[in-house]
Design a protein around this motif. Sequence first.
Motif, PDB file in Angstrom:
ATOM      1  N   GLN A  15      -6.308   0.422  -2.835  1.00 46.60           N
ATOM      2  CA  GLN A  15      -7.023  -0.586  -1.734  1.00 46.60           C
ATOM      3  C   GLN A  15      -8.012  -1.689  -2.453  1.00 46.60           C
ATOM      4  O   GLN A  15      -8.199  -2.584  -1.732  1.00 46.60           O
ATOM      5  CB  GLN A  15      -7.974   0.562  -1.217  1.00 46.60           C
ATOM      6  CG  GLN A  15      -7.262   1.548  -0.459  1.00 46.60           C
ATOM      7  CD  GLN A  15      -8.147   2.434   0.512  1.00 46.60           C
ATOM      8  OE1 GLN A  15      -9.319   2.183   0.154  1.00 46.60           O
ATOM      9  NE2 GLN A  15      -7.746   3.217   1.406  1.00 46.60           N
ATOM     10  N   GLN A  16      -8.330  -1.296  -3.727  1.00 44.43           N
ATOM     11  CA  GLN A  16      -9.332  -2.550  -4.488  1.00 44.43           C
ATOM     12  C   GLN A  16      -8.086  -3.800  -4.656  1.00 44.43           C
ATOM     13  O   GLN A  16      -8.488  -5.168  -4.683  1.00 44.43           O
ATOM     14  CB  GLN A  16      -9.685  -2.227  -5.656  1.00 44.43           C
ATOM     15  CG  GLN A  16     -10.861  -1.281  -5.675  1.00 44.43           C
ATOM     16  CD  GLN A  16     -12.047  -1.889  -5.055  1.00 44.43           C
ATOM     17  OE1 GLN A  16     -12.183  -3.075  -5.088  1.00 44.43           O
ATOM     18  NE2 GLN A  16     -12.723  -1.158  -3.958  1.00 44.43           N
TER      19      GLN A  16
ATOM     20  N   ASP B  11       0.782  -1.387   0.212  1.00 47.94           N
ATOM     21  CA  ASP B  11       0.010   0.057   0.029  1.00 47.94           C
ATOM     22  C   ASP B  11       1.079   1.138  -0.162  1.00 47.94           C
ATOM     23  O   ASP B  11       0.713   2.212  -0.668  1.00 47.94           O
ATOM     24  CB  ASP B  11      -1.045  -0.260   1.044  1.00 47.94           C
ATOM     25  CG  ASP B  11      -2.135  -0.993   1.024  1.00 47.94           C
ATOM     26  OD1 ASP B  11      -2.182  -1.579   0.100  1.00 47.94           O
ATOM     27  OD2 ASP B  11      -2.716  -1.290   2.108  1.00 47.94           O
TER      28      ASP B  11
ATOM     29  N   GLY C  11      -5.237   7.287   3.625  1.00 48.50           N
ATOM     30  CA  GLY C  11      -5.885   7.701   2.112  1.00 48.50           C
ATOM     31  C   GLY C  11      -6.484   8.973   2.175  1.00 48.50           C
ATOM     32  O   GLY C  11      -6.133   9.933   1.226  1.00 48.50           O
ATOM     33  N   ALA C  12      -7.290   9.269   3.252  1.00 51.89           N
ATOM     34  CA  ALA C  12      -8.165  10.502   3.201  1.00 51.89           C
ATOM     35  C   ALA C  12      -7.181  11.724   3.441  1.00 51.89           C
ATOM     36  O   ALA C  12      -7.460  12.652   2.778  1.00 51.89           O
ATOM     37  CB  ALA C  12      -9.226  10.624   4.239  1.00 51.89           C
TER      38      ALA C  12
ATOM     39  N   VAL D 197      -8.474   3.566   5.084  1.00 50.42           N
ATOM     40  CA  VAL D 197      -9.153   4.663   4.753  1.00 50.42           C
ATOM     41  C   VAL D 197      -8.763   6.197   5.216  1.00 50.42           C
ATOM     42  O   VAL D 197      -8.645   7.189   4.532  1.00 50.42           O
ATOM     43  CB  VAL D 197     -10.696   4.591   5.076  1.00 50.42           C
ATOM     44  CG1 VAL D 197     -11.529   5.590   4.875  1.00 50.42           C
ATOM     45  CG2 VAL D 197     -11.437   3.148   4.222  1.00 50.42           C
TER      46      VAL D 197
ATOM     47  N   LEU E 269      -7.911   4.243  -4.331  1.00 48.11           N
ATOM     48  CA  LEU E 269      -9.036   3.282  -4.498  1.00 48.11           C
ATOM     49  C   LEU E 269      -8.645   1.943  -5.273  1.00 48.11           C
ATOM     50  O   LEU E 269      -8.993   1.022  -5.017  1.00 48.11           O
ATOM     51  CB  LEU E 269     -10.300   4.000  -5.346  1.00 48.11           C
ATOM     52  CG  LEU E 269     -10.863   4.904  -4.442  1.00 48.11           C
ATOM     53  CD1 LEU E 269     -12.333   5.548  -5.466  1.00 48.11           C
ATOM     54  CD2 LEU E 269     -11.634   4.338  -3.336  1.00 48.11           C
TER      55      LEU E 269
ATOM     56  N   ILE F 225      -8.670  -2.219   7.264  1.00 49.55           N
ATOM     57  CA  ILE F 225      -9.982  -1.363   6.803  1.00 49.55           C
ATOM     58  C   ILE F 225     -10.052   0.390   7.070  1.00 49.55           C
ATOM     59  O   ILE F 225      -9.614   1.139   6.290  1.00 49.55           O
ATOM     60  CB  ILE F 225     -11.150  -1.942   7.232  1.00 49.55           C
ATOM     61  CG1 ILE F 225     -11.364  -3.469   6.703  1.00 49.55           C
ATOM     62  CG2 ILE F 225     -12.396  -1.177   6.343  1.00 49.55           C
ATOM     63  CD1 ILE F 225     -12.652  -4.202   6.707  1.00 49.55           C
ATOM     64  N   VAL F 226      -9.819   0.302   8.439  1.00 42.54           N
ATOM     65  CA  VAL F 226     -10.041   1.781   9.111  1.00 42.54           C
ATOM     66  C   VAL F 226      -8.732   2.577   8.594  1.00 42.54           C
ATOM     67  O   VAL F 226      -8.774   3.711   8.459  1.00 42.54           O
ATOM     68  CB  VAL F 226     -10.655   1.791  10.410  1.00 42.54           C
ATOM     69  CG1 VAL F 226     -10.611   3.012  11.155  1.00 42.54           C
ATOM     70  CG2 VAL F 226     -11.808   0.883  10.487  1.00 42.54           C
TER      71      VAL F 226
END
Length: 392
Positions: free
Chosen positions: A297-298, A232, A270-271, A267, A294, A263-264
């Motif tokens: 993460q996919q 990532d 990335g934000a 996100v 995105l 998950i958290v």
Amino acid sequence: MNDFKITTRDDAAASIPRVLRVSAALSWRLVVILGALYVVGLVIGQIYVVVIPVAIALLLSALLAPIVSWLTRRGVPRALATAMVLIGGLAVVGGVLTFVINAFIEGFPDLQRQVVASLNQLKNSLAQGPLQINEEQIGHYLNQAQEWLAANQAALTSGALSTAGTFGNFLTGLVLALFTLIYFLHDGRGVWLFVTKLAPKHVRHRVDVAGCKGFASLVGFVRATALVAVVDALGIGTGLMILGVPLAIPLAALVFLGGFVPIVGAVASGAVAVLVALVTKGWVVALIVVGIVLAVQQIEGNVLQPLILGRAVQIHALGVVLAISIGMVISGIVGALLAVPMVAVLNSAIRSLVEEEPEQPAEPAEKAEAEPPPSDETPDEKPDPAPQNSEV
């Protein structure tokens, strides 16, 4: 009175339907379990300063213990292997933090200039746009913000003091985690065997096997999570560098750290990257960064996690989300960080405890039945071992 004597057939317990009796039995057992969990939660809440460092040390030991074992198998003394791995790990972490902090310091002036330019552009857009907000109104809002800060200075000061106390607890926990990690790496097996003595003697072997399987699951989880976090960070960091977003390397490091909270964390990190791109490069680059985040993460969710993390820890995605949510509600970020590893360990340990143990004594019995015929054929050879033992 003998006519009204209660017989076994007229017993009240036997008269209650089976469904109701089973439901009642399950209910009071469930109440006892929930009460025990509540008491354990209260105890942990009182000693969280000790529990959290020990849990973090256990996670780090799952990452470093295989290296210590590998060095030990190569002939390195256990104490020396522990020192080498610990010093090497601290050097790597310190080097990464130093590199990230230096990159942040070097890139901060450029970020500041771009933020100021973006704010000026936003001010012009507000003044010339349909809202028609001039500089006097903006200055009025800024003055209101300053007055609010002055009015809430006492609350902010107390918050700063509590933050200082939290920082002191952080340093204490850091030292405790370091010492606990040393003992886990040097004599983790001995520590676990000491813990198993709390269990009854006839189930210690089952508890030992369950603990070993739980720790193996934890090792697999930490390795898989670290690998996914590296992928990532490389993917998002490369995209940010190509687009020229400031602080690309620190943001990639933030993505790596966020990868350890499934998950958290991905996100949230990335934000942050999207927000920095929006402030410094505009909404077009921010949309491109959204697409990169995105896409990475996919790939992580549909390819890496099923192949890597799914093999290491057999937990359904819904279980992961619920564990993170409950952990965040109970203990915030630390709870979200420790929730999934704890569920992984409990999953493997409980499965090991509830599965039927193979009946090993049956095999020696069969062998014993097969062995007597040859011994009966040569009964005269029994005195031979005695002279051999006497010679020895």
